[in-house]
Design an enzyme around this catalytic site. Sequence first.
Site, mmCIF file in Angstrom:
data_model
loop_
_atom_site.group_PDB
_atom_site.id
_atom_site.type_symbol
_atom_site.label_atom_id
_atom_site.label_comp_id
_atom_site.label_asym_id
_atom_site.label_seq_id
_atom_site.Cartn_x
_atom_site.Cartn_y
_atom_site.Cartn_z
ATOM 1 N NE ARG A 1 -2.536 0.862 3.483
ATOM 2 C CZ ARG A 1 -3.182 0.691 4.737
ATOM 3 N NH1 ARG A 1 -4.594 0.242 4.657
ATOM 4 N NH2 ARG A 1 -2.640 0.844 6.315
ATOM 5 C CE LYS B 1 -2.739 4.599 7.088
ATOM 6 N NZ LYS B 1 -3.888 4.632 7.337
HETATM 7 C C1 LIG Z 1 -5.157 3.844 7.657
HETATM 8 C C2 LIG Z 1 -6.683 3.893 7.388
HETATM 9 C C3 LIG Z 1 -7.608 3.010 7.364
HETATM 10 C C4 LIG Z 1 -7.518 1.730 8.131
HETATM 11 O O1 LIG Z 1 -6.618 0.956 7.540
HETATM 12 P P1 LIG Z 1 -5.800 -0.441 8.258
HETATM 13 O O2 LIG Z 1 -4.947 -0.873 7.270
HETATM 14 O O3 LIG Z 1 -6.952 -1.288 8.522
HETATM 15 O O4 LIG Z 1 -5.158 0.226 9.572
HETATM 16 C C5 LIG Z 1 -9.011 3.514 7.139
HETATM 17 N N1 LIG Z 1 -9.114 4.653 6.517
HETATM 18 C C6 LIG Z 1 -8.293 5.783 6.379
HETATM 19 C C7 LIG Z 1 -8.547 6.982 5.878
HETATM 20 C C8 LIG Z 1 -6.988 5.284 6.825
HETATM 21 O O5 LIG Z 1 -6.031 6.467 6.619
#
Ligand SMILES: *Cc1c(COP(=O)(O)O)cnc(C)c1O
Length: 341
Positions: A82, A184
């Site tokens: 990711r 992210k």
């Molecule tokens: C990090 C994040 C999540 C959760 O992702 P995980 O991989 O399950 O920790 C969900 N929504 C947003 C906007 C995020 O930044």
Amino acid sequence: MERKNIDWSNLGFGYVKTDLRYVANYKDGQWDDGVLTDNNMIEMSECACVLQYAQTCFEGLKAYTTEDGRIVCFRPDLNAARMADSCRRMKMPVFPEERFIEAVRKVVKANAEWVPPYGSGASLYIRPYMFGIDSIIGVKPANEYQFRIFVTPVGPYFKGGVKPLTLRISDYDRAAPRGTGNIKAGLNYAMSLYAIVDAHEQGYDENVYLDSGSRTYIEETGGANIIFITKDGKLVTPKSNTILPSITRRSLLHVAAEYLGLEVEERPVELAEISEFAECGLCGTAAVISPVGKIVDHGTEICFPSGMTDMGPVTKRLYDTLRDIQMGKITSPEGWILEIM
Ligand SMILES: *Cc1c(COP(=O)(O)O)cnc(C)c1O
């Protein structure tokens, strides 16, 4: 190994400086070897690209102690992949995925004394991130980058018991169609700060964002994906290319189908249909699932039958099963648990 003397079960979610962090630098088109350092400060140009144009992205995962005393991580390969996606979208160089996993291993091992013991509910939060560090004033990507990973111990999410959340439908948007909602990037959070402070001031725990194109469909909250359970026990989760692909949510879909034999549906979910659902939860690394009791849409309360005191029964089964997989109590799917030591 001697653990640090910390009251693990009363830790909150805040930065604690641990012993060592990982740093690698990208220059002249390549990554250096990377080192562990005790220096938690970063010195950079006043004109660094990250400071001027927010060229940065991050990841979040946890290390924890299993029942039989091993220190492990949950699916770090998906965080590596990711982050590579985030970097490509931000025009940043990818830190090779195998090296990402190796670096996670190194930092956790080097800070093993900070990994909370089994049963404390606490864990070691791992924060990989990257940013453009050289001076950029005309708008373009940086030439030099830094990739870092620090770790910090965090307390149990459900301190003092589970308490279902109250969410509101936000008037602000999180992600534009064809924007950066699916990666992210720090910038997605910068623009959510106004809305989250306002939500808290109004007495809500979080904002639910709608798709900003039509404002008809449920997307996610500021930092967690959403799952719903239908009255006949089916798991439904919104599908949209502006939702951040949560590793917890993807894992829960697998657990629902393969461990619990539930039907699973990933599809657009209309705001207008959520009053039909029996249970609702937010999913992410922090809590695995936090139950949602109520969603308020401009004065109209949508109360889930699971109520305001407990996790709904299906949500609870999902939560318990994924936690048991993470803690090594039941057999995990191939490759989900990375043993660090
Ligand atoms: C990090 C994040 C999540 C959760 O992702 P995980 O991989 O399950 O920790 C969900 N929504 C947003 C906007 C995020 O930044």
